[in-house]
Design a protein around this motif. Sequence first.
Motif, PDB file in Angstrom:
ATOM      1  N   SER A 173      28.122  13.815  -5.285  1.00 52.44           N
ATOM      2  CA  SER A 173      28.762  13.122  -6.404  1.00 52.44           C
ATOM      3  C   SER A 173      27.777  12.862  -7.543  1.00 52.44           C
ATOM      4  O   SER A 173      26.699  12.297  -7.336  1.00 52.44           O
ATOM      5  CB  SER A 173      29.336  11.780  -5.928  1.00 52.44           C
ATOM      6  OG  SER A 173      29.778  11.002  -7.016  1.00 52.44           O
ATOM      7  N   PRO A 175      28.385  10.811 -10.706  1.00 58.53           N
ATOM      8  CA  PRO A 175      29.363   9.971 -11.418  1.00 58.53           C
ATOM      9  C   PRO A 175      28.946   9.621 -12.848  1.00 58.53           C
ATOM     10  O   PRO A 175      28.923   8.454 -13.252  1.00 58.53           O
ATOM     11  CB  PRO A 175      29.446   8.723 -10.536  1.00 58.53           C
ATOM     12  CG  PRO A 175      28.068   8.593  -9.978  1.00 58.53           C
ATOM     13  CD  PRO A 175      27.565  10.011  -9.785  1.00 58.53           C
ATOM     14  N   VAL A 187      35.298   6.426 -11.130  1.00 55.24           N
ATOM     15  CA  VAL A 187      34.098   5.638 -11.366  1.00 55.24           C
ATOM     16  C   VAL A 187      33.053   6.573 -11.960  1.00 55.24           C
ATOM     17  O   VAL A 187      32.443   7.379 -11.270  1.00 55.24           O
ATOM     18  CB  VAL A 187      33.581   5.031 -10.056  1.00 55.24           C
ATOM     19  CG1 VAL A 187      32.271   4.302 -10.313  1.00 55.24           C
ATOM     20  CG2 VAL A 187      34.612   4.075  -9.478  1.00 55.24           C
ATOM     21  N   GLY A 443      26.840   8.196  -5.579  1.00 56.63           N
ATOM     22  CA  GLY A 443      27.629   7.022  -5.916  1.00 56.63           C
ATOM     23  C   GLY A 443      29.122   7.306  -5.903  1.00 56.63           C
ATOM     24  O   GLY A 443      29.580   8.285  -6.479  1.00 56.63           O
ATOM     25  N   GLY A 444      29.879   6.430  -5.241  1.00 55.09           N
ATOM     26  CA  GLY A 444      31.327   6.568  -5.176  1.00 55.09           C
ATOM     27  C   GLY A 444      31.810   7.591  -4.177  1.00 55.09           C
ATOM     28  O   GLY A 444      33.020   7.786  -4.013  1.00 55.09           O
ATOM     29  N   TYR A 461      32.068   4.691   3.232  1.00 53.87           N
ATOM     30  CA  TYR A 461      32.089   4.571   1.773  1.00 53.87           C
ATOM     31  C   TYR A 461      30.690   4.301   1.226  1.00 53.87           C
ATOM     32  O   TYR A 461      30.006   3.376   1.666  1.00 53.87           O
ATOM     33  CB  TYR A 461      33.019   3.426   1.349  1.00 53.87           C
ATOM     34  CG  TYR A 461      34.469   3.677   1.684  1.00 53.87           C
ATOM     35  CD1 TYR A 461      35.315   4.306   0.775  1.00 53.87           C
ATOM     36  CD2 TYR A 461      34.999   3.278   2.905  1.00 53.87           C
ATOM     37  CE1 TYR A 461      36.650   4.530   1.081  1.00 53.87           C
ATOM     38  CE2 TYR A 461      36.334   3.501   3.223  1.00 53.87           C
ATOM     39  CZ  TYR A 461      37.150   4.128   2.305  1.00 53.87           C
ATOM     40  OH  TYR A 461      38.466   4.350   2.610  1.00 53.87           O
ATOM     41  N   ASN A 462      30.286   5.112   0.269  1.00 58.70           N
ATOM     42  CA  ASN A 462      29.081   4.803  -0.494  1.00 58.70           C
ATOM     43  C   ASN A 462      29.412   3.770  -1.574  1.00 58.70           C
ATOM     44  O   ASN A 462      30.574   3.604  -1.949  1.00 58.70           O
ATOM     45  CB  ASN A 462      28.533   6.064  -1.174  1.00 58.70           C
ATOM     46  CG  ASN A 462      27.753   6.944  -0.216  1.00 58.70           C
ATOM     47  OD1 ASN A 462      27.788   6.745   0.995  1.00 58.70           O
ATOM     48  ND2 ASN A 462      27.066   7.938  -0.750  1.00 58.70           N
ATOM     49  N   LYS A 464      30.053   2.258  -5.091  1.00 58.08           N
ATOM     50  CA  LYS A 464      30.748   2.946  -6.178  1.00 58.08           C
ATOM     51  C   LYS A 464      29.865   3.213  -7.387  1.00 58.08           C
ATOM     52  O   LYS A 464      29.822   4.324  -7.914  1.00 58.08           O
ATOM     53  CB  LYS A 464      31.965   2.119  -6.626  1.00 58.08           C
ATOM     54  CG  LYS A 464      33.172   2.255  -5.737  1.00 58.08           C
ATOM     55  CD  LYS A 464      34.355   1.547  -6.373  1.00 58.08           C
ATOM     56  CE  LYS A 464      35.612   1.743  -5.539  1.00 58.08           C
ATOM     57  NZ  LYS A 464      36.785   1.099  -6.183  1.00 58.08           N
ATOM     58  N   TYR A 465      29.198   2.194  -7.849  1.00 61.41           N
ATOM     59  CA  TYR A 465      28.541   2.288  -9.146  1.00 61.41           C
ATOM     60  C   TYR A 465      27.079   2.708  -8.987  1.00 61.41           C
ATOM     61  O   TYR A 465      26.405   2.301  -8.034  1.00 61.41           O
ATOM     62  CB  TYR A 465      28.632   0.950  -9.876  1.00 61.41           C
ATOM     63  CG  TYR A 465      30.051   0.507 -10.087  1.00 61.41           C
ATOM     64  CD1 TYR A 465      30.841   1.090 -11.088  1.00 61.41           C
ATOM     65  CD2 TYR A 465      30.636  -0.455  -9.267  1.00 61.41           C
ATOM     66  CE1 TYR A 465      32.152   0.702 -11.271  1.00 61.41           C
ATOM     67  CE2 TYR A 465      31.948  -0.842  -9.442  1.00 61.41           C
ATOM     68  CZ  TYR A 465      32.710  -0.266 -10.443  1.00 61.41           C
ATOM     69  OH  TYR A 465      34.017  -0.636 -10.608  1.00 61.41           O
ATOM     70  N   TYR A 469      24.440   1.779  -6.077  1.00 58.08           N
ATOM     71  CA  TYR A 469      23.900   2.860  -5.247  1.00 58.08           C
ATOM     72  C   TYR A 469      22.373   2.779  -5.211  1.00 58.08           C
ATOM     73  O   TYR A 469      21.753   2.920  -4.153  1.00 58.08           O
ATOM     74  CB  TYR A 469      24.359   4.198  -5.824  1.00 58.08           C
ATOM     75  CG  TYR A 469      23.844   5.417  -5.106  1.00 58.08           C
ATOM     76  CD1 TYR A 469      24.495   5.902  -3.974  1.00 58.08           C
ATOM     77  CD2 TYR A 469      22.716   6.101  -5.565  1.00 58.08           C
ATOM     78  CE1 TYR A 469      24.031   7.037  -3.315  1.00 58.08           C
ATOM     79  CE2 TYR A 469      22.252   7.229  -4.915  1.00 58.08           C
ATOM     80  CZ  TYR A 469      22.911   7.698  -3.787  1.00 58.08           C
ATOM     81  OH  TYR A 469      22.446   8.804  -3.143  1.00 58.08           O
TER      82      TYR A 469
END
Length: 492
Positions: A173, A175, A187, A443-444, A461-462, A464-465, A469
């Motif tokens: 990811s 983001p 996100v 992240g996310g 779940y990692n 989100k932001y 992170y």
Amino acid sequence: MIIYTDGHTYLYECEKITRIFFPLEKIAFAQAPSDGDSDTRRVFTREAPSAGGTEYYCRAEIDGRAAEYSFILPPHEEDAGIPDGEKQLAKTMVRVFSEITGTVPPWGILTGVRPSKLMRRLACKKGDEQALEIFRDEYLVSDAKSRLALSVANAQKRAVSLNTPDSFSLYVSIPFCPTRCSYCSFVSHSIASAKKLIPDYVRLLCREIEFSARLANEAGLRLETVYVGGGTPTSFSAEDLKKITDTLASSFDMKSAREFTVEAGRPDTVDREKLTVLKNAGVTRISINPQTFSDEVLKNIGRPHTGADAVEKYLLAREIGFDSINMDFIAGLTGDTYESFCRSIEKAVELAPENITVHTLALKRSASLVTEHETDSVCRDTVRMTDFAQGLLTGAGYEPYYMYRQSKSVGNLENIGWCKPGTESLYNICMMEELHSVVACGGGAVTKLTSFGGEKVERIYNFKYPYEYINRFGELLERKAQSGLRITEESK
């Protein structure tokens, strides 16, 4: 709107069915009316024992219009899919809302993300014709959408046959985007506002990739596909992209991967240097996503590039040697028309990428399009748009190979990936149909540990932001380490 529930607790399904017809409605639940109720939108639902079986009942009163429907269901065995009581009550609600609004939802009572997964399971168990019958009669899905789901399920047979108990895919990811599009609810952070986070983010992402590779090796997993998505991965510099792809090459046996995709989604982030880095890294598939070729619509949704820019970057990717390219389009964008959407799809077919994905605009609550109350400008002609796309793409030799649905999609429609025969994205199929585990980094990102056949799924779940992170990276690694990248006994 108030939904009254009598004799059942199907709140989630009641809300999902209601949002098919009223996607932005504020919904409250109660067990019975009270003296203070003054809402002009009320829905009464009931499940109750009755002579000969169970009664399912719905009555709706919407701004002065009313309709009701009920039936008694004898005891019978449940089909695969939605639990029986929820399914039966959903059928009464769809019939009542259809009478009041004059809208018949093409997907009937199905509100889930993966209709093709349900179709595939039914077809394997009962055969194609009976599966179609169940979709039409039990789930109230139109004949056209039922057959579309079956076409997608049949197109996925090669990917299913390649899947083995030790298969897994890797998702990375990124983001970050150059700017945020008006319809976007992902996100993601703009490069301008979060530029200072990028060095630490790239450093820790590479560490997580290395850590995940060790866990996957210890679990005896074999890498099938790699997908680098976002956000917009090509928002990063060529140097940072090379750090990430070099880490992938040194951490995983990339030779075993059948497919390596990177989203170069925003044409304004693509240049020769970045594409060359990706090509040299062994990337086999990229996405260059215009969303539309209309400059006016691009401006409306907050994209600074033009339709011509998208064509230019597509041709550049061809020049550099990419022979598997996807292009994304969205039906229903702000200010778009049926005619301009058709021109965009015609232009895409003229360019002839291997994959063309046609999305339906989803009115997500956190998207600026919704938060700034601009939904009146959304094009509602999405049924005609997607019908046109399906006809043109089929005639041009493309076939639907993966499908998913989002809540609050305009017209309650679907997103479909179309491909030239033999060029389907294996990652998209395996991820969407939950054929095997997807180990996710960044992240996310969400790691999905899936038992063979997709019957059991456990999620990790990692944060989100990007700032979370970075600041809580140690917790993230500990969470992953505890899983061992295996389905736990509890999840079974």
